[in-house]
Design an enzyme around this catalytic site. Sequence first.
Site, PDB file in Angstrom:
ATOM      1  N   GLU A 156      -6.285   6.656  -1.439  1.00  0.00           N
ATOM      2  CA  GLU A 156      -6.259   5.486  -0.559  1.00  0.00           C
ATOM      3  C   GLU A 156      -6.785   4.247  -1.275  1.00  0.00           C
ATOM      4  O   GLU A 156      -6.200   3.166  -1.181  1.00  0.00           O
ATOM      5  CB  GLU A 156      -7.087   5.753   0.704  1.00  0.00           C
ATOM      6  CG  GLU A 156      -6.402   6.647   1.701  1.00  0.00           C
ATOM      7  CD  GLU A 156      -5.043   6.109   2.089  1.00  0.00           C
ATOM      8  OE1 GLU A 156      -4.944   4.957   2.519  1.00  0.00           O
ATOM      9  OE2 GLU A 156      -4.059   6.844   1.924  1.00  0.00           O
ATOM     10  N   HIS A 169       0.833  -1.199   0.000  1.00  0.00           N
ATOM     11  CA  HIS A 169       0.000   0.000   0.000  1.00  0.00           C
ATOM     12  C   HIS A 169       0.876   1.261   0.000  1.00  0.00           C
ATOM     13  O   HIS A 169       0.667   2.181  -0.799  1.00  0.00           O
ATOM     14  CB  HIS A 169      -0.915  -0.040   1.230  1.00  0.00           C
ATOM     15  CG  HIS A 169      -1.755   1.180   1.422  1.00  0.00           C
ATOM     16  ND1 HIS A 169      -3.085   1.238   1.069  1.00  0.00           N
ATOM     17  CD2 HIS A 169      -1.447   2.395   1.933  1.00  0.00           C
ATOM     18  CE1 HIS A 169      -3.559   2.441   1.358  1.00  0.00           C
ATOM     19  NE2 HIS A 169      -2.588   3.167   1.882  1.00  0.00           N
ATOM     20  N   GLU A 170       1.865   1.292   0.855  1.00  0.00           N
ATOM     21  CA  GLU A 170       2.732   2.472   0.956  1.00  0.00           C
ATOM     22  C   GLU A 170       3.491   2.729  -0.332  1.00  0.00           C
ATOM     23  O   GLU A 170       3.573   3.856  -0.813  1.00  0.00           O
ATOM     24  CB  GLU A 170       3.745   2.288   2.095  1.00  0.00           C
ATOM     25  CG  GLU A 170       3.154   2.405   3.471  1.00  0.00           C
ATOM     26  CD  GLU A 170       2.392   3.696   3.625  1.00  0.00           C
ATOM     27  OE1 GLU A 170       2.882   4.754   3.194  1.00  0.00           O
ATOM     28  OE2 GLU A 170       1.280   3.651   4.156  1.00  0.00           O
ATOM     29  N   HIS A 187       1.513   4.282  -3.083  1.00  0.00           N
ATOM     30  CA  HIS A 187       1.373   5.741  -3.027  1.00  0.00           C
ATOM     31  C   HIS A 187       2.529   6.401  -3.794  1.00  0.00           C
ATOM     32  O   HIS A 187       2.353   7.439  -4.420  1.00  0.00           O
ATOM     33  CB  HIS A 187       1.404   6.242  -1.575  1.00  0.00           C
ATOM     34  CG  HIS A 187       0.089   6.145  -0.846  1.00  0.00           C
ATOM     35  ND1 HIS A 187      -1.096   6.635  -1.343  1.00  0.00           N
ATOM     36  CD2 HIS A 187      -0.211   5.626   0.373  1.00  0.00           C
ATOM     37  CE1 HIS A 187      -2.074   6.425  -0.457  1.00  0.00           C
ATOM     38  NE2 HIS A 187      -1.565   5.795   0.585  1.00  0.00           N
TER      39      HIS A 187
HETATM   40 ZN    ZN Z   1      -2.465   5.191   2.320  1.00  0.00          ZN
END
Ligand code: ZN
Length: 263
Positions: free
Chosen positions: A185, A127-128, A131
């Site tokens: 997100e 997830h990170e 981004h």
């Molecule tokens: Zn996030």
Amino acid sequence: MTGEVFMFARGLRLTIAVLIPVIVITACSLPLVSETEIEDESKAQFDQMRNSMPVSTDATINAYVNCVARAIIAELDDYYAGKDWEIVVFDDDAVNAFAMPGGKIGVFTGILKVAENQDQLGAVLGHEVAHVTEQHSVERVNREMTTQIGVIGASAVIGGPTGTGDLISMGAQLGLSLPYGRKQESEADIVGLDYMADAGFDPRASVQLWKNMDKQSKLGPPEFLSTHPSSDTRIDDLISNLPEALGRYNEARASGKNPRCTR
Ligand SMILES: [Zn+2]
């Protein structure tokens, strides 16, 4: 998961309050902030963090976090995989982790209590890193600047004593400190799910991770969620993307990707 620098959250609120008026006044004359400029600022902030916060010297924990992070990084396209990735474990109870443009990853020991195994940590780091590869910090700061330009209008530009270089640097800092948007997100969730699955981490673990994260946020200060706003449908959205992710996971396992990161 930074333009998030989660750890900066408290200190940066003040910084943001100071920065926004400056950018409001002068944004019209500015070029937009580039990914390279954000990367330079990230490196500076990352070095500053490393020099000012306790870094874990626990060899087992460092090896574990590196094992998971390197497996994820190996699945990125060449451009991002080729960045100078640095992974630092901060000895801090905050439930936090982040990835920054330019290839910087910070994992706080506190998040290892919430991400219970390699698959859940794979979900966090997938997830990170998503981004970063989706350029969310760059989007964030440039959207902010553009919005301000729209509000003020070109005729209202007031020149100030601050140089363009300083403003770009401040804009980059701002981009790194803003929480992500809900849409970002969702993007990071879905792209991150692919990264973890491609690396051979079980994507079903992402659902448990976010359940743990919700539980944790009721117990204490939700550091991670303050920069990664959760949508009500996050878990449902992950579940509906699981069939595809499981296909990728099975392929990865069949091709011999079977990470064994232990702590
Ligand atoms: Zn996030």
